[in-house]
Design a protein around this motif. Structure first.
Motif, PDB file in Angstrom:
ATOM      1  N   UNK A 199       0.831  -1.209   0.000  1.00 31.40           N
ATOM      2  CA  UNK A 199       0.000   0.000   0.000  1.00 31.40           C
ATOM      3  C   UNK A 199       0.864   1.257   0.000  1.00 31.40           C
ATOM      4  N   UNK A 200       2.077   1.141   0.542  1.00 32.34           N
ATOM      5  CA  UNK A 200       2.985   2.294   0.614  1.00 32.34           C
ATOM      6  C   UNK A 200       4.128   2.189  -0.396  1.00 32.34           C
ATOM      7  N   UNK A 201       4.121   1.144  -1.240  1.00 32.27           N
ATOM      8  CA  UNK A 201       5.213   0.942  -2.198  1.00 32.27           C
ATOM      9  C   UNK A 201       6.575   1.006  -1.509  1.00 32.27           C
ATOM     10  N   UNK A 202       6.681   0.345  -0.382  1.00 38.31           N
ATOM     11  CA  UNK A 202       7.890   0.438   0.431  1.00 38.31           C
ATOM     12  C   UNK A 202       8.338  -0.941   0.884  1.00 38.31           C
ATOM     13  N   UNK A 203       9.650  -1.142   0.848  1.00 37.13           N
ATOM     14  CA  UNK A 203      10.256  -2.360   1.378  1.00 37.13           C
ATOM     15  C   UNK A 203      11.166  -1.951   2.534  1.00 37.13           C
ATOM     16  N   UNK A 204      11.226  -2.799   3.548  1.00 34.00           N
ATOM     17  CA  UNK A 204      11.975  -2.501   4.757  1.00 34.00           C
ATOM     18  C   UNK A 204      13.033  -3.568   5.014  1.00 34.00           C
ATOM     19  N   UNK A 205      14.039  -3.187   5.787  1.00 34.75           N
ATOM     20  CA  UNK A 205      15.002  -4.150   6.290  1.00 34.75           C
ATOM     21  C   UNK A 205      15.242  -3.832   7.762  1.00 34.75           C
ATOM     22  N   UNK A 206      14.702  -4.668   8.636  1.00 37.44           N
ATOM     23  CA  UNK A 206      14.939  -4.537  10.066  1.00 37.44           C
ATOM     24  C   UNK A 206      16.224  -5.281  10.397  1.00 37.44           C
ATOM     25  N   UNK A 207      17.182  -4.565  10.979  1.00 38.73           N
ATOM     26  CA  UNK A 207      18.483  -5.149  11.263  1.00 38.73           C
ATOM     27  C   UNK A 207      18.718  -5.106  12.767  1.00 38.73           C
ATOM     28  N   UNK A 208      18.846  -6.270  13.359  1.00 41.48           N
ATOM     29  CA  UNK A 208      19.089  -6.399  14.790  1.00 41.48           C
ATOM     30  C   UNK A 208      20.442  -7.045  15.037  1.00 41.48           C
ATOM     31  N   UNK A 209      20.927  -6.930  16.266  1.00 41.94           N
ATOM     32  CA  UNK A 209      22.211  -7.538  16.657  1.00 41.94           C
ATOM     33  C   UNK A 209      23.305  -7.204  15.648  1.00 41.94           C
ATOM     34  N   UNK A 210      23.401  -5.948  15.306  1.00 40.26           N
ATOM     35  CA  UNK A 210      24.340  -5.532  14.263  1.00 40.26           C
ATOM     36  C   UNK A 210      25.780  -5.757  14.688  1.00 40.26           C
ATOM     37  N   UNK A 211      26.596  -6.090  13.688  1.00 35.46           N
ATOM     38  CA  UNK A 211      28.010  -6.383  13.878  1.00 35.46           C
ATOM     39  C   UNK A 211      28.838  -5.412  13.038  1.00 35.46           C
ATOM     40  N   UNK A 212      30.087  -5.180  13.407  1.00 31.41           N
ATOM     41  CA  UNK A 212      30.932  -4.293  12.588  1.00 31.41           C
ATOM     42  C   UNK A 212      31.010  -4.741  11.127  1.00 31.41           C
ATOM     43  N   UNK A 213      30.940  -6.038  10.887  1.00 28.69           N
ATOM     44  CA  UNK A 213      31.019  -6.530   9.503  1.00 28.69           C
ATOM     45  C   UNK A 213      29.755  -6.249   8.702  1.00 28.69           C
ATOM     46  N   UNK A 214      28.713  -5.719   9.341  1.00 29.40           N
ATOM     47  CA  UNK A 214      27.517  -5.288   8.612  1.00 29.40           C
ATOM     48  C   UNK A 214      27.681  -3.880   8.038  1.00 29.40           C
ATOM     49  N   UNK A 215      28.786  -3.223   8.374  1.00 26.68           N
ATOM     50  CA  UNK A 215      29.045  -1.880   7.864  1.00 26.68           C
ATOM     51  C   UNK A 215      29.146  -1.900   6.339  1.00 26.68           C
ATOM     52  N   UNK A 216      28.325  -1.075   5.694  1.00 21.06           N
ATOM     53  CA  UNK A 216      28.271  -1.050   4.227  1.00 21.06           C
ATOM     54  C   UNK A 216      27.275   0.020   3.797  1.00 21.06           C
ATOM     55  N   UNK A 217      27.270   0.283   2.505  1.00 20.99           N
ATOM     56  CA  UNK A 217      26.174   1.046   1.902  1.00 20.99           C
ATOM     57  C   UNK A 217      25.120   0.034   1.471  1.00 20.99           C
ATOM     58  N   UNK A 218      23.900   0.269   1.891  1.00 21.70           N
ATOM     59  CA  UNK A 218      22.795  -0.644   1.602  1.00 21.70           C
ATOM     60  C   UNK A 218      21.930  -0.050   0.479  1.00 21.70           C
ATOM     61  N   UNK A 219      21.608  -0.909  -0.486  1.00 18.18           N
ATOM     62  CA  UNK A 219      20.813  -0.522  -1.657  1.00 18.18           C
ATOM     63  C   UNK A 219      19.591  -1.425  -1.770  1.00 18.18           C
ATOM     64  N   UNK A 220      18.478  -0.862  -2.221  1.00 20.09           N
ATOM     65  CA  UNK A 220      17.352  -1.737  -2.509  1.00 20.09           C
ATOM     66  C   UNK A 220      17.236  -1.922  -4.016  1.00 20.09           C
ATOM     67  N   UNK A 221      16.464  -2.911  -4.387  1.00 21.33           N
ATOM     68  CA  UNK A 221      16.372  -3.320  -5.778  1.00 21.33           C
ATOM     69  C   UNK A 221      14.991  -3.872  -6.058  1.00 21.33           C
ATOM     70  N   UNK A 222      14.533  -3.690  -7.285  1.00 23.58           N
ATOM     71  CA  UNK A 222      13.290  -4.295  -7.758  1.00 23.58           C
ATOM     72  C   UNK A 222      13.664  -5.315  -8.818  1.00 23.58           C
ATOM     73  N   UNK A 223      13.072  -6.497  -8.765  1.00 21.63           N
ATOM     74  CA  UNK A 223      13.448  -7.519  -9.734  1.00 21.63           C
ATOM     75  C   UNK A 223      12.500  -8.690  -9.769  1.00 21.63           C
ATOM     76  N   UNK A 224      13.077  -9.854 -10.015  1.00 20.08           N
ATOM     77  CA  UNK A 224      12.275 -11.061 -10.119  1.00 20.08           C
ATOM     78  C   UNK A 224      13.082 -12.274  -9.740  1.00 20.08           C
ATOM     79  N   UNK A 225      12.509 -13.456  -9.971  1.00 21.15           N
ATOM     80  CA  UNK A 225      13.196 -14.715  -9.703  1.00 21.15           C
ATOM     81  C   UNK A 225      13.426 -15.446 -11.020  1.00 21.15           C
ATOM     82  N   UNK A 226      14.607 -16.025 -11.181  1.00 19.44           N
ATOM     83  CA  UNK A 226      14.872 -16.794 -12.393  1.00 19.44           C
ATOM     84  C   UNK A 226      14.304 -18.211 -12.251  1.00 19.44           C
ATOM     85  N   UNK A 227      14.530 -19.038 -13.249  1.00 19.23           N
ATOM     86  CA  UNK A 227      13.938 -20.370 -13.255  1.00 19.23           C
ATOM     87  C   UNK A 227      14.438 -21.260 -12.122  1.00 19.23           C
TER      88      UNK A 227
END
Length: 122
Positions: free
Chosen positions: A74-102
Motif C-alpha cells: 500500500x505504501x510501495x515500500x520495502x523494509x530491512x529490520x536489522x538487529x544484533x548488528x556487527x561491525x562486519x555489517x558496515x556497508x552502503x545498503x541498496x534496494x532493488x526491484x526484480x524477479x526470480x529466475x527459473x
C-alpha cells in the motif's frame, strides 16, 4: 523506470538495531520481487535479503536470524529490520526491484539508487 529511494541508515553500536526503508515509485511495485544489497569498502555488492510478491523471503547466511525483510504494498515500500548488528555489517545498503529466475534466484531489474550508509562501530 522505477525510482528507488533508500533511507534509515546511520551510526550504531555493535548489538544495536536499525530499520531501513526503500520507497519505490510506479504502479508495478506489488507485482515484483524486492531485495536489499550491500557493498562494503573494497568488496563486491552482495545480495542480503529478498522478498517475492507473495511475501516469500530469503537471506544470506551471515544475516539469518538477525535481519528481517518486509514490504508494504500500500505504501510501495520495502523494509530491512536489522538487529544484533556487527561491525562486519558496515556497508552502503541498496534496494532493488526484480524477479526470480527459473532456479528461484533473485535478479535485479532496476537501476541503483544512492543507497544508505550503515556504520556499526563503538
Amino acid at each position: 523506470q522505477v525510482q528507488l529511494v533508500e533511507s534509515g541508515g546511520g551510526l550504531v553500536q555493535p548489538g544495536g538495531s536499525l530499520k531501513l526503508s526503500c520507497a519505490a515509485s510506479g504502479s508495478t511495485f506489488s507485482h515484483n520481487a524486492m531485495a536489499w544489497y550491500r557493498q562494503a569498502p573494497g568488496k563486491q555488492r552482495e545480495l542480503v535479503a529478498s522478498i517475492t510478491s507473495s511475501f516469500s523471503t530469503k537471506y544470506v547466511d551471515s544475516v539469518k536470524g538477525r535481519f528481517t525483510i518486509s514490504r508494504d504494498n500500500a505504501k510501495n515500500t520495502v523494509y530491512l529490520q536489522m538487529n544484533s548488528l556487527k561491525p562486519e555489517d558496515t556497508a552502503v545498503y541498496y534496494c532493488s526491484l526484480g524477479g526470480l529466475d527459473m532456479f528461484g534466484f533473485y535478479y535485479s531489474r532496476s537501476s541503483w539508487g544512492q543507497g544508505t550508509q550503515v556504520t556499526v562501530s563503538s
